[in-house]
Design a protein around this motif. Sequence first.
Motif, PDB file in Angstrom:
ATOM      1  N   TYR A   1       0.846  -1.186   0.000  1.00 21.30           N
ATOM      2  CA  TYR A   1       0.000   0.000   0.000  1.00 21.30           C
ATOM      3  C   TYR A   1       0.885   1.241   0.000  1.00 21.30           C
ATOM      4  CZ  TYR A   1      -3.015   3.595   2.005  1.00 21.30           C
ATOM      5  OH  TYR A   1      -3.687   4.768   2.255  1.00 21.30           O
ATOM      6  N   GLY A   2       0.629   2.138  -0.946  1.00 23.44           N
ATOM      7  CA  GLY A   2       1.533   3.255  -1.184  1.00 23.44           C
ATOM      8  C   GLY A   2       1.726   4.170  -0.002  1.00 23.44           C
ATOM      9  N   ALA A   3       0.660   4.412   0.780  1.00 23.32           N
ATOM     10  CA  ALA A   3       0.770   5.297   1.930  1.00 23.32           C
ATOM     11  C   ALA A   3       1.003   4.514   3.209  1.00 23.32           C
ATOM     12  CB  ALA A   3      -0.501   6.140   2.063  1.00 23.32           C
ATOM     13  N   GLY A   4       1.493   3.285   3.046  1.00 18.78           N
ATOM     14  CA  GLY A   4       1.664   2.431   4.208  1.00 18.78           C
ATOM     15  C   GLY A   4       2.677   2.962   5.199  1.00 18.78           C
ATOM     16  N   ILE A   5       2.543   2.509   6.429  1.00 13.14           N
ATOM     17  CA  ILE A   5       3.464   2.874   7.499  1.00 13.14           C
ATOM     18  C   ILE A   5       4.142   1.607   7.977  1.00 13.14           C
ATOM     19  CG2 ILE A   5       2.271   4.964   8.213  1.00 13.14           C
ATOM     20  CD1 ILE A   5       0.738   3.343  10.237  1.00 13.14           C
ATOM     21  N   ALA A   6       5.274   1.778   8.640  1.00 12.76           N
ATOM     22  CA  ALA A   6       6.050   0.608   9.030  1.00 12.76           C
ATOM     23  C   ALA A   6       5.476  -0.089  10.251  1.00 12.76           C
ATOM     24  CB  ALA A   6       7.504   1.023   9.296  1.00 12.76           C
ATOM     25  N   SER A   7       4.751   0.638  11.110  1.00 11.49           N
ATOM     26  CA  SER A   7       4.349   0.062  12.398  1.00 11.49           C
ATOM     27  C   SER A   7       2.953   0.533  12.794  1.00 11.49           C
ATOM     28  CB  SER A   7       5.355   0.467  13.471  1.00 11.49           C
ATOM     29  OG  SER A   7       5.621   1.867  13.398  1.00 11.49           O
ATOM     30  N   PRO A   8       1.918   0.043  12.124  1.00 14.80           N
ATOM     31  CA  PRO A   8       0.551   0.490  12.461  1.00 14.80           C
ATOM     32  C   PRO A   8       0.138   0.159  13.885  1.00 14.80           C
ATOM     33  CG  PRO A   8       0.503  -1.373  10.935  1.00 14.80           C
ATOM     34  CD  PRO A   8       1.909  -0.913  11.001  1.00 14.80           C
ATOM     35  N   GLY A   9       0.560  -1.007  14.406  1.00 13.56           N
ATOM     36  CA  GLY A   9       0.216  -1.347  15.777  1.00 13.56           C
ATOM     37  C   GLY A   9       0.831  -0.382  16.779  1.00 13.56           C
ATOM     38  N   TRP A  10       2.079  -0.010  16.548  1.00 13.32           N
ATOM     39  CA  TRP A  10       2.767   0.948  17.416  1.00 13.32           C
ATOM     40  C   TRP A  10       2.101   2.320  17.330  1.00 13.32           C
ATOM     41  CZ3 TRP A  10       5.961   2.133  21.218  1.00 13.32           C
ATOM     42  CH2 TRP A  10       6.664   3.341  21.222  1.00 13.32           C
ATOM     43  N   TYR A  11       1.751   2.755  16.114  1.00  9.24           N
ATOM     44  CA  TYR A  11       1.096   4.050  15.959  1.00  9.24           C
ATOM     45  C   TYR A  11      -0.273   4.059  16.629  1.00  9.24           C
ATOM     46  CZ  TYR A  11       4.461   6.296  12.859  1.00  9.24           C
ATOM     47  OH  TYR A  11       5.572   6.903  12.347  1.00  9.24           O
ATOM     48  N   GLY A  12      -1.006   2.938  16.512  1.00 12.90           N
ATOM     49  CA  GLY A  12      -2.292   2.857  17.193  1.00 12.90           C
ATOM     50  C   GLY A  12      -2.133   2.964  18.699  1.00 12.90           C
ATOM     51  N   HIS A  13      -1.071   2.352  19.225  1.00 11.49           N
ATOM     52  CA  HIS A  13      -0.810   2.449  20.664  1.00 11.49           C
ATOM     53  C   HIS A  13      -0.516   3.890  21.064  1.00 11.49           C
ATOM     54  CE1 HIS A  13       0.906   1.621  24.620  1.00 11.49           C
ATOM     55  NE2 HIS A  13       1.954   2.357  24.252  1.00 11.49           N
ATOM     56  N   LEU A  14       0.330   4.581  20.280  1.00 14.94           N
ATOM     57  CA  LEU A  14       0.651   5.970  20.602  1.00 14.94           C
ATOM     58  C   LEU A  14      -0.590   6.844  20.602  1.00 14.94           C
ATOM     59  CD1 LEU A  14       3.949   6.633  18.578  1.00 14.94           C
ATOM     60  CD2 LEU A  14       3.704   6.202  21.026  1.00 14.94           C
ATOM     61  N   PHE A  15      -1.527   6.558  19.697  1.00 16.00           N
ATOM     62  CA  PHE A  15      -2.721   7.391  19.581  1.00 16.00           C
ATOM     63  C   PHE A  15      -3.669   7.182  20.756  1.00 16.00           C
ATOM     64  CE2 PHE A  15      -7.021   8.217  17.867  1.00 16.00           C
ATOM     65  CZ  PHE A  15      -6.858   9.558  17.540  1.00 16.00           C
ATOM     66  N   HIS A  16      -3.758   5.952  21.239  1.00 14.74           N
ATOM     67  CA  HIS A  16      -4.754   5.644  22.262  1.00 14.74           C
ATOM     68  C   HIS A  16      -4.210   5.721  23.687  1.00 14.74           C
ATOM     69  CE1 HIS A  16      -7.986   4.546  19.576  1.00 14.74           C
ATOM     70  NE2 HIS A  16      -7.162   3.793  18.877  1.00 14.74           N
ATOM     71  N   ALA A  17      -2.889   5.651  23.853  1.00 16.97           N
ATOM     72  CA  ALA A  17      -2.345   5.657  25.207  1.00 16.97           C
ATOM     73  C   ALA A  17      -2.607   7.015  25.862  1.00 16.97           C
ATOM     74  CB  ALA A  17      -0.846   5.370  25.165  1.00 16.97           C
ATOM     75  N   PRO A  18      -3.350   7.056  26.968  1.00 12.85           N
ATOM     76  CA  PRO A  18      -3.645   8.354  27.604  1.00 12.85           C
ATOM     77  C   PRO A  18      -2.419   8.993  28.247  1.00 12.85           C
ATOM     78  CG  PRO A  18      -4.443   6.543  28.969  1.00 12.85           C
ATOM     79  CD  PRO A  18      -3.945   5.931  27.699  1.00 12.85           C
ATOM     80  N   ASP A  19      -1.477   8.170  28.711  1.00 10.81           N
ATOM     81  CA  ASP A  19      -0.249   8.667  29.317  1.00 10.81           C
ATOM     82  C   ASP A  19       0.756   7.508  29.364  1.00 10.81           C
ATOM     83  OD1 ASP A  19      -1.214   6.996  31.282  1.00 10.81           O
ATOM     84  OD2 ASP A  19      -1.685   8.597  32.705  1.00 10.81           O
ATOM     85  N   ARG A  20       2.001   7.823  29.692  1.00 13.35           N
ATOM     86  CA  ARG A  20       3.064   6.829  29.879  1.00 13.35           C
ATOM     87  C   ARG A  20       3.048   5.776  28.763  1.00 13.35           C
ATOM     88  NH1 ARG A  20       4.005   6.612  36.179  1.00 13.35           N
ATOM     89  NH2 ARG A  20       5.527   5.065  35.516  1.00 13.35           N
ATOM     90  N   PRO A  21       3.189   6.201  27.502  1.00 13.27           N
ATOM     91  CA  PRO A  21       3.071   5.243  26.386  1.00 13.27           C
ATOM     92  C   PRO A  21       4.149   4.160  26.405  1.00 13.27           C
ATOM     93  CG  PRO A  21       3.926   7.362  25.626  1.00 13.27           C
ATOM     94  CD  PRO A  21       3.473   7.563  27.030  1.00 13.27           C
ATOM     95  N   VAL A  22       5.361   4.490  26.871  1.00 14.55           N
ATOM     96  CA  VAL A  22       6.433   3.495  26.875  1.00 14.55           C
ATOM     97  C   VAL A  22       6.135   2.393  27.888  1.00 14.55           C
ATOM     98  CG1 VAL A  22       8.892   3.128  27.276  1.00 14.55           C
ATOM     99  CG2 VAL A  22       8.117   5.192  26.103  1.00 14.55           C
ATOM    100  N   GLU A  23       5.727   2.789  29.088  1.00  7.62           N
ATOM    101  CA  GLU A  23       5.420   1.795  30.106  1.00  7.62           C
ATOM    102  C   GLU A  23       4.271   0.888  29.661  1.00  7.62           C
ATOM    103  OE1 GLU A  23       5.952   4.935  30.523  1.00  7.62           O
ATOM    104  OE2 GLU A  23       7.084   5.386  32.354  1.00  7.62           O
ATOM    105  N   ARG A  24       3.241   1.505  29.076  1.00  7.46           N
ATOM    106  CA  ARG A  24       2.090   0.711  28.631  1.00  7.46           C
ATOM    107  C   ARG A  24       2.486  -0.238  27.487  1.00  7.46           C
ATOM    108  NH1 ARG A  24      -2.727   2.756  30.674  1.00  7.46           N
ATOM    109  NH2 ARG A  24      -2.543   4.802  31.668  1.00  7.46           N
ATOM    110  N   TRP A  25       3.344   0.232  26.593  1.00  6.61           N
ATOM    111  CA  TRP A  25       3.768  -0.614  25.469  1.00  6.61           C
ATOM    112  C   TRP A  25       4.567  -1.822  25.962  1.00  6.61           C
ATOM    113  CZ3 TRP A  25       2.798  -1.532  20.546  1.00  6.61           C
ATOM    114  CH2 TRP A  25       3.737  -2.236  19.787  1.00  6.61           C
TER     115      TRP A  25
END
Length: 796
Positions: A266-290
Amino acid sequence: MNDTRWPQAYASGPLLLGVRHHGPGSARAVRGALDAARPAVVLVEGPPEADALIPLAADPGLRPPVALLAHAVDEPGRSAFWPFADFSPEWVAIRWALEHGVPAHFIDLPAAHTLAREKGEQDPGAKREGEVRGDPLAVLAEAAGHDDPERWWEDIVEHRGPGERDPFVPFAALADAMGALRERYDAGGHGRDLFREAHMRLRLRAARKEFGEQVAVVCGAWHVPALREKTTVAADRALLKGLAKVRTDLTWVPWTHRRLARSSGYGAGIASPGWYGHLFHAPDRPVERWLTKVARLLREEDRIVSSAHVIEAVRLAETLAALRGRPLPGLGETTDAVRAVMGDGSDVPLALVHDRLVVGDVLGEVPESAPAVPLQRDLARQQRALRLKPAALERELELDLRGDTDAGRSRLLHRLRLLGVGWGEPARSRGSTGTFRETWRLRWEPELSVRVAEAGVWGTTVLGAAQARAEADATAACALADVTALAERCLLAGLPNALPVVMRVLADRAALDTDVGHLAQALPALVRSLRYGDVRGTDTGALAGVAMGLAERVFVGLPPACAALDRDAADEMRGHVDAVHSAVGLLTETRAGAVAGGAAAAGSGPFGAGPGGGLRDRWRAVLRALSSRDSVPGVLRGRAVRLLLDDGALRSEEAARLMGLALSPGTAPADAAAWIEGFVGGGGGLLLVHDERLLALVDGWLRGVSGEAFTDVLPLLRRTFAAYEPGVRRTLGELVRRGPADRAAGRAAHGAVTPGFAAEPDTGRADAVLPVLRLLLGLDDDSDMRDDNILAGVGV
């Protein structure tokens, strides 16, 4: 019109929000900018024909990732997708508009033009940054001194906090940067971007005319300079005049994170959709939650990961970010921390983390209210009725065809395969191999929605479409094997109404085909169809007659067809002989079962006297003819002898005599080696282990082969013995190492039997397994099934 002040920087024009597609930082920034500006209308990059589908985004049943699917009405295979994740800026803009009662419209080039592109030309609807023109973000990252555009974008956008003082500054800066890039590298856009941007400007002018200047536009950052450009309406219309178009239908379809990944093509694809989804939804402390998610996944895979591992991984990721001058740990730092702390320096667990979390198998959902072709609606109805929900994660499904639900699932999956919708693929069962068992490997891919739309030309229901497709395929088939395979698939799919057409074509093709190889290739599928029909309760009387006719023609034509064949042709013919042998066995067993069940009288019909005995006797006569003809290649003669031996139609003494003749000094070494390959090839090493006479013949012949001839026969022998199980090869090696004298002494010491094997089966040990066998077979202790029948059924 609005109760907030329009941004001063955009006082005389629309609010142009240039974004990176599927970027969580861009999505948060878009939401912040829209909250601050409160525009009167929101324009989004996408096909304008989908405006009527925008209200569905407010439906709780429409859960991203989803995609707009556009396909040509007259050619459903011609299609294009516009995917949206919940962290896509365009999706956030649409949702914001619906939540605030603000109109939203798509402004990209219409799908009618997109789908009318010439064959081989790239889909402009899917072309984003990073394709033919090069990745503008990579150029910006390089200018900023970064060698990794993904990391640079994370640092300046994705890791920005929500508390920025001016939400419009990042968009203005990015627009200026893109403007500089386009001036230097691509002032006029590239390829069909010219048409797309001309149409965007026309739609933007129309919105400004209707809503005033308080118009917000969410589009790829690359297009912002073109939307700022001062052009005339006449010029833009002239550019679009004459573009080809086709009639199109659009709808929402489920999408997956895996298909958002760049690796999917997919031309507009990203390398890490799961990681990006986590960054978008994590309310705080994204590294700890990941890292907590990673630990949970690894524990599910039976790896020892404790809370202390998570704490240490967080500390390491933060330390690495500080050393690398990054504002927050990114995916690179967390990955390095997982490798060092949770994976003990190994990359093995990282592959699992990347597949399940960094990319992920999230599958979106679409409500029933979304437009769909009738075939898609019927498929969805059957999926609900059979409790067979599509999923992005591959899974295995074990079916017991004796149950109504599993039988219905089997028919549905086979019908979809006939229609070219490969939702499920048959797999080898790990347990029972009975005909009432099926194993499927299921995985729903977004492209299957296109296949369903294509299959809609065959009918409005899965059953009707599969039947029409089977009849058309039968008429168009050229090879006899294709028609017999189609008959088998019709039975598996439960299409009795299509069988008359298939059988008529099958009879015509069989009458005209004189190639024995084609007939032999077609017979097994036909015989399997008889057994499948028996399991599914389908009338297969017509199939039985055609199968018998094919078998008789194979019996007559096989011996002359096996004469004077070269090496490759002989190997191919050996496969046909094996297939016919198995088919004859199945055919006689099927007939015997029918006789035992009272479906036919013993000794009646084309099978001859007894339940299939005549057919089996005629096949054995064919094998005897093959085994004794000097004009037949050695591999076929040896195979015929082996099949007769396994079938109980040849005594071991006679088999030893025939092997002795084949390995006599008068036989060319290459022909003798071919005979051995036919006789003991394909995993038949246990025969040599148990019958020392045969092993001695092979051993004696091999020791007598000259050095020059040994070089020629070695590849054949290596291919033959390499197919044996390691334990069989070790045992044979040990027996050969002892030599004839030692083997004879061993037999004398053990009562003329092979060392390690008793003269007779140990009935005591056999009886000990009977309770377990009864439990596995589901037999009660008072079952009338005899113990010797149970043992015979498992080969004891």
